[in-house]
Motif scaffolding. Structure first.
Motif, PDB file in Angstrom:
ATOM      1  N   HIS A   1      97.068 129.338  52.747  1.00 43.63           N
ATOM      2  CA  HIS A   1      98.173 130.200  52.312  1.00 43.63           C
ATOM      3  C   HIS A   1      98.447 131.276  53.358  1.00 43.63           C
ATOM      4  CE1 HIS A   1      95.494 133.597  50.662  1.00 43.63           C
ATOM      5  NE2 HIS A   1      94.662 132.702  51.143  1.00 43.63           N
ATOM      6  N   SER A   2      99.528 131.999  53.152  1.00 43.38           N
ATOM      7  CA  SER A   2      99.910 133.088  54.055  1.00 43.38           C
ATOM      8  C   SER A   2      99.076 134.321  53.733  1.00 43.38           C
ATOM      9  CB  SER A   2     101.398 133.393  53.885  1.00 43.38           C
ATOM     10  OG  SER A   2     101.799 134.417  54.765  1.00 43.38           O
ATOM     11  N   TYR A   3      98.465 134.890  54.781  1.00 43.05           N
ATOM     12  CA  TYR A   3      97.551 136.017  54.551  1.00 43.05           C
ATOM     13  C   TYR A   3      97.762 137.063  55.639  1.00 43.05           C
ATOM     14  CZ  TYR A   3      93.267 138.499  53.243  1.00 43.05           C
ATOM     15  OH  TYR A   3      92.388 139.448  52.819  1.00 43.05           O
TER      16      TYR A   3
ATOM     17  N   GLU B   1     100.721 141.005  60.495  1.00 43.58           N
ATOM     18  CA  GLU B   1     101.292 139.696  60.782  1.00 43.58           C
ATOM     19  C   GLU B   1     100.748 138.752  59.721  1.00 43.58           C
ATOM     20  OE1 GLU B   1     101.591 139.737  65.669  1.00 43.58           O
ATOM     21  OE2 GLU B   1     100.018 138.596  64.668  1.00 43.58           O
ATOM     22  N   TYR B   2     101.584 137.877  59.206  1.00 44.24           N
ATOM     23  CA  TYR B   2     101.123 136.958  58.170  1.00 44.24           C
ATOM     24  C   TYR B   2     100.824 135.594  58.790  1.00 44.24           C
ATOM     25  CZ  TYR B   2     101.948 140.313  54.506  1.00 44.24           C
ATOM     26  OH  TYR B   2     101.863 141.426  53.699  1.00 44.24           O
ATOM     27  N   ASN B   3      99.573 135.176  58.638  1.00 40.23           N
ATOM     28  CA  ASN B   3      99.135 133.885  59.158  1.00 40.23           C
ATOM     29  C   ASN B   3      99.329 132.828  58.073  1.00 40.23           C
ATOM     30  OD1 ASN B   3      97.863 131.651  60.164  1.00 40.23           O
ATOM     31  ND2 ASN B   3      95.833 132.565  60.323  1.00 40.23           N
ATOM     32  N   PRO B   4     100.281 131.910  58.258  1.00 35.54           N
ATOM     33  CA  PRO B   4     100.559 130.915  57.206  1.00 35.54           C
ATOM     34  C   PRO B   4      99.468 129.848  57.093  1.00 35.54           C
ATOM     35  CG  PRO B   4     101.926 130.491  59.140  1.00 35.54           C
ATOM     36  CD  PRO B   4     101.171 131.765  59.414  1.00 35.54           C
ATOM     37  N   GLU B   5      98.556 129.803  58.066  1.00 36.46           N
ATOM     38  CA  GLU B   5      97.507 128.767  58.073  1.00 36.46           C
ATOM     39  C   GLU B   5      96.145 129.317  57.641  1.00 36.46           C
ATOM     40  OE1 GLU B   5      98.399 125.657  58.620  1.00 36.46           O
ATOM     41  OE2 GLU B   5     100.448 126.347  58.953  1.00 36.46           O
ATOM     42  N   HIS B   6      96.124 130.514  57.083  1.00 37.82           N
ATOM     43  CA  HIS B   6      94.846 131.103  56.678  1.00 37.82           C
ATOM     44  C   HIS B   6      94.214 130.265  55.555  1.00 37.82           C
ATOM     45  CE1 HIS B   6      91.919 134.336  55.945  1.00 37.82           C
ATOM     46  NE2 HIS B   6      92.082 134.082  54.670  1.00 37.82           N
TER      47      HIS B   6
ATOM     48  N   TYR C   1      97.259 139.695  58.572  1.00 35.38           N
ATOM     49  CA  TYR C   1      96.330 139.919  59.680  1.00 35.38           C
ATOM     50  C   TYR C   1      96.728 141.208  60.395  1.00 35.38           C
ATOM     51  CZ  TYR C   1      93.962 135.329  59.735  1.00 35.38           C
ATOM     52  OH  TYR C   1      93.193 134.237  59.445  1.00 35.38           O
TER      53      TYR C   1
END
Length: 1010
Positions: free
Chosen positions: A459-461, A258-263, A463
């Motif tokens: 950025h998006s990272y 899952e990509y966390n856009p608030e990382h 998870y």
């Protein structure tokens, strides 16, 4: 003598009332209400006929009016609704329906392959959206005569189940078999709860014959796919970077992220001093002490740097900082943004192309005596950073490709827990790379003078989708599928696949392009073991068609637990070793990895679709499966069968709150489908029943995000209530009608009744098309328009007088009932895939079929081509055009209080209107009924001596016959005057001679009864 006086007919009326009650005729029933401006009734839902004063004319004639009567309840709420739905499921054989239709003969099969939901929790509205959407299509296909192939399944392996099953225990001290037992028990509990919910929602299936990815037979089919792909060289073992979850201690595939856009990362700009200038720029003056400037969001990867990459075709500049005179090598087009970030002017000293940087060598900023080269690479971009990319082959996919090409070492300094190993040196050893490890690396860069700038970067990272913790990229020895060699075939196969909505095709192709390889091995216990053995001394894997076939046979017989339960001699018997040309069994140990669950579910076509030639008509899942099940199924099928496993893909959105938010317990906006159906314990949520949940799915635009909450559910309930009232009106007017005996031949029916059959045929064709497109929302819109515009506002208001006040067995009334019965049947069948409980309940009360017959065993809408009669539309629609002109003149007043004169010059339109009224003037013609006027005069021109109060209007109607061969723009004129006739005390039409006198039609009716 005419029956004029009320006193003269009272005895007749009394006898009529007694006889009708005794014979069970269609008389007034206080349980049913209908509307008419002319008869003893009120509109649907408003109660009984308006009460009259005792002894009045209306009271005397009340029992002579044939008002609707039915036992079909107007409203069901609360526990009564829930009990009725369960009763319908029981009485109408919901549980046996799937098996029944599988056994019947059918020319065509419709195969919808069920994407297995994950067996790790309770049913939620996402399940409801998906399962009901599928069931609507399946029920439609079954109704229209196809044999439906639909086997529900569950995805039963994987880390989320393992973690939930073990809870706080963890895996310490537990053997693989103990872990597997607990995980299986947890999955079985989740499956039982989900299955019960799906059945309650009315989903049609054989719930005793589902598929589960932990079944031995399924696992054996999966291994067969694995073996075929391995034998083709598509599955291989390699040491390369993979997404690694320190929180799960296992490798992950792209679909498990899952990509966390608030990382938030600690991004840095750092320098690599150039100790050897590139030969092509070495002769340039003023380039002493130049440093290459790089940017990275992962500073912990700096110690494993092996190169700095540039873009060969880009321009690069050596710039001097105005505040320190430091010389930096950066991409020319990044200079302005870097100057802004650094807070100083950057003056260009020299500019050259990337290809001129070849041969340059830098000093590593944190590893003493280490040198790293400048290398060309295609993955370098100019959107962020400096245009020069720090390259750590162990921790980046693109970096690894560069290392492979230039034969750079791939050093891994990070262990399975995401901590630096001893290879990183004593300063970094045992530090977590994402936290204190990064801090330490940044500190080391400061000490060496290489840190230029540090900044917070949102950025998006990626998870871990299970633990919700960030992942790292690290090299590991894993099993992979070579997706590069499958991509072109997969894209070619997709060209033959229909995708709804078509816009999803681009996303699917993009995700396919991004996947250069697929890591399929997992370092866990709960899954299908990879059937590989390793040589104790060399570590070489033993896996071929003989070993895998034997293991698959064992799994089919005993289940995959036997991988741990049986001695290795049973897993590798002598005859298998001999065929594999391997050494003695004592030389080998069994592997410990299990297969990625996306490979589990991706092989479902092989385990479930054998009867359908391994190709389904449709796969229907949420948009998250574009990179998941849709893709894994495509890749495995193309690899083995050289074709896609589906003819069409239907991609729906997610269920979200009414505010457009993702549902979460922390926000308190989770909608529980069980509460939707049964109501909440505290009474805050009413019991809506299963059909409301199904209507919510049907009326939503499922191709985008689907909102659910009180507003949507109340709207669905109200819509069903309106539909229920319409169906009740139809049933009430068909009480005692036997269509097999009393139906009127279409050619003899009144024009407006024939016209309604024509509209019903068009309606059924539109509905059929919409269902075929997976567009239940369009079905709902078509249904509501038909009921509101064509039935309630038009047809019902016109024919109520004929239904209630004409003789019970008259041609006109039977003609209307014939149309009503077809409409009831057509509407009920059209809504049945969406509202199976309501449809079967209506069918129990409907005339014309055996009591034991159910709707779902009796087919789709039965429209006839005979209903499309040439010229019929022009007759009725021409009359309707004149009617619209008439009603616009009287501005909402009661049409029955006016006489209408229609003047049409001799021609086609006049002939069409003559088919509705042969005589020049009439109160009972089909034209008079359509106009709802007291009297209609049909003439070729308006009379010259019109009443001074007469209202006059003019219009034209375009006649289009024979497919446009005959076209005629026909003018008409109308004159409207208040009628001089009195209101009939029985039928309430203004057609009587005086206020205390029955109209001629009602006089005849009462006379015949007497």
């Amino acid at each position: 003598m005419l029956l004029c006086r009320v006193s003269a007919v009272s005895q007749t009326l009394a006898r009529w009332g007694r006889r009708s009650h005794r014979e069970g005729g269609l008389l007034l029933s206080r349980a049913v209400s209908v509307s008419s401006g002319r008869c003893l009734g009120v509109s649907p839902g408003e109660g009984n006929a308006q009460p009259s004063e005792e002894g009045s004319a209306q009271t005397l004639y009340r029992d002579t009016v044939l008002l609707p009567r039915t036992e079909f309840p107007m409203k069901l709420t609360g526990q009564k609704l829930l009990d009725r739905e369960l009763q319908i499921q029981q009485e109408c054989g919901f549980a046996e329906l799937y098996s029944w239709q599988r056994e019947r003969k059918a020319k065509k099969e419709f195969c919808l392959h069920d994407g297995p939901p994950y067996a790790n929790g309770d049913p939620h509205v996402g399940h409801a959206l998906n399962k009901i959407l599928k069931d609507i299509r399946n029920r439609f296909e079954m109704l229209r005569g196809r044999q439906v192939h639909y086997i529900p399944g569950w995805d039963c392996h994987g880390l989320p189940i393992e973690l939930k099953a073990l809870g706080q225990l963890g895996t310490s001290g537990l053997s693989p078999l103990q872990i597997r037992q607990k995980a299986r028990e947890f999955a079985e509990g989740a499956i039982a709860r989900q299955k019960a919910a799906f059945q309650r929602w009315g989903v049609m299936a054989d719930w005793e014959q589902c598929y589960y990815t932990f079944d031995g037979a399924y696992e054996a089919a999966q291994l067969k796919v694995f073996q075929e792909m391995h034998s083709k060289g598509l599955i291989y073992q390699d040491y390369k970077p993979v997404f690694w979850s320190p929180s799960s201690r296992t490798a992950l595939a792209e679909a498990e992220l899952e990509y966390n856009p608030e990382h938030v990362s600690r991004a840095i700009f750092a320098t690599f001093p150039l100790i050897t200038l590139p030969p092509k720029v070495a002769s340039e003056e003023g380039l002493e002490n130049v440093s290459v400037l790089v940017w990275t969001t992962q500073p912990w990867t700096i110690p494993t740097n092996q190169a700095v990459c540039y873009m060969p075709n880009a321009q690069y500049s050596v710039v001097k900082r105005a505040d320190s005179s430091q010389l930096l090598l950066v991409a020319t087009e990044r200079t302005a943004s870097l100057a802004s970030l650094l807070g100083t002017e950057l003056h260009s000293v020299g500019t050259f192309t990337g290809s001129q940087l070849e041969g340059g060598i830098c000093k590593h900023p944190t590893v003493p005596d280490k040198q790293v080269p400048l290398l060309p690479a295609n993955h370098v971009t100019m959107t962020k950073g400096t245009g020069l990319v720090h390259t750590a082959p162990a921790h980046g996919m693109d970096d690894y490709n560069v290392a492979s090409h230039f034969k750079l070492p791939v050093e891994c300094m990070v262990d399975e827990d995401g901590r630096f190993t001893e290879l990183a040196g004593p300063e970094l050893q045992s530090l977590s790379v994402m936290t204190e490890g990064s801090d330490k690396v940044i500190s080391m860069l400061k000490e060496s003078g290489s840190l230029v700038l540090e900044e917070q970067c949102v950025h998006s990272y990626p998870y871990d989708w299970r633990t919700k913790q960030p992942v790292v990229i690290r090299p590991s020895k894993q099993w992979f599928i070579n997706t590069v060699s499958l991509k072109d075939k997969a894209k070619e196969a997709l060209q033959k696949v229909r995708i709804l909505p078509e816009s999803a095709r681009g996303s699917l192709l993009a995700m396919l392009d991004r996947r250069t390889y697929w890591c399929i091995s997992r370092q866990r216990s709960w899954g299908v073991p990879i059937p590989v053995f390793y040589h104790k001394e060399t570590g070489e894997p033993l896996m071929d068609k003989y070993t895998v076939t034997h293991i698959a046979k064992l799994f089919k017989e005993k289940g995959s637990n036997c991988w741990w339960e049986l001695p290795i001699e049973a897993l590798l018997p002598p005859e298998v070793l001999k065929k594999s040309k391997a050494g003695p069994v004592s030389d080998y140990v069994r592997g410990e990895d299990v297969l990625d669950i996306w490979f589990d579910s991706g092989a479902s076509w092989a385990a479930v679709l054998e009867e359908s030639d391994s190709k389904a008509d449709a796969y229907v899942e949420g948009k998250d499966q574009l990179g998941g099940w849709f893709q894994s199924s495509l890749l495995t099928s193309v690899a083995v069968k050289n074709k896609a496993p589906y003819k069409s893909l239907v991609v729906h959105g997610f269920a979200i709150s009414e505010k457009g938010e993702k549902m979460s317990k922390s926000l308190g906006n989770v909608v529980d489908p069980d509460e939707v159906i049964n109501g909440s314990k505290d009474g805050s949520v009413p019991a809506y029943g299963a059909d409301v949940l199904r209507w919510w799915v049907a009326e939503s635009n499922v191709f985008s995000e689907v909102q659910i909450g009180p507003t949507a559910l109340n709207s669905a309930r109200d819509s069903i209530s309106k539909l229920r009232n319409t169906l009740r009106f139809l049933l009430g007017n068909l009480q005692g009608f036997d269509p097999q005996v009393q139906a009127v031949d279409p050619q003899q029916m009144y024009y407006i009744d024939q016209y309604m059959l024509h509209l019903l045929r068009e309606y059924s064709m539109k509905v059929t098309d919409a269902y075929s497109e997976f567009d239940a929302g369009r079905v709902v819109r078509i249904l509501q328009a038909f009921i509101t515009r064509d039935l309630s506002s038009f047809y019902f208001s016109i024919v109520k007088d004929r239904l209630y006040c004409d003789p019970e067995d008259s041609l006109g009334r039977r003609s209307c009932q014939t149309a009503l019965e077809e409409i009831l049947d057509g509407v009920t069948r059209s809504v049945a895939p969406i509202l199976p409980h309501l449809a079967e309940e209506v069918y129990l009360h409907a005339p014309g079929h055996a009591k034991e017959e159910t709707l779902f065993k009796s087919g789709w809408i039965k429209s006839s081509s005979v209903w499309r009669r040439p010229g019929l539309e022009e007759v009725v629609e021409g009359a309707c055009a004149i009617r619209d002109s008439f009603l616009s003149l009287i501005h909402g007043k009661n049409a029955s209080q006016y006489d209408l004169t229609i003047a049409i010059e001799p021609g086609l339109l006049f002939e069409l209107m003559e088919s509705l009224q042969e005589e020049p003037t009439s109160t009972t013609s089909q034209l008079a009924e359509l106009m709802m006027a007291a009297r209609v005069n049909l003439t070729s021109e308006l009379p010259r001596d019109l009443h001074p109060d007469a209202l006059v209007n003019h219009g034209t109607f375009l006649i289009n016959l024979e497919g446009g061969v005959i076209r005629e723009d026909s003018p008409y004129s109308i004159a409207v005057t208040p009628t001089s006739a009195a209101r009939c005390p029985r039928c309430r039409r203004h057609t009587a001679e005086s206020a205390d006198c029955l109209c001629p039609r009602c006089q005849t009716m009462i006379s015949q009864a007497h």
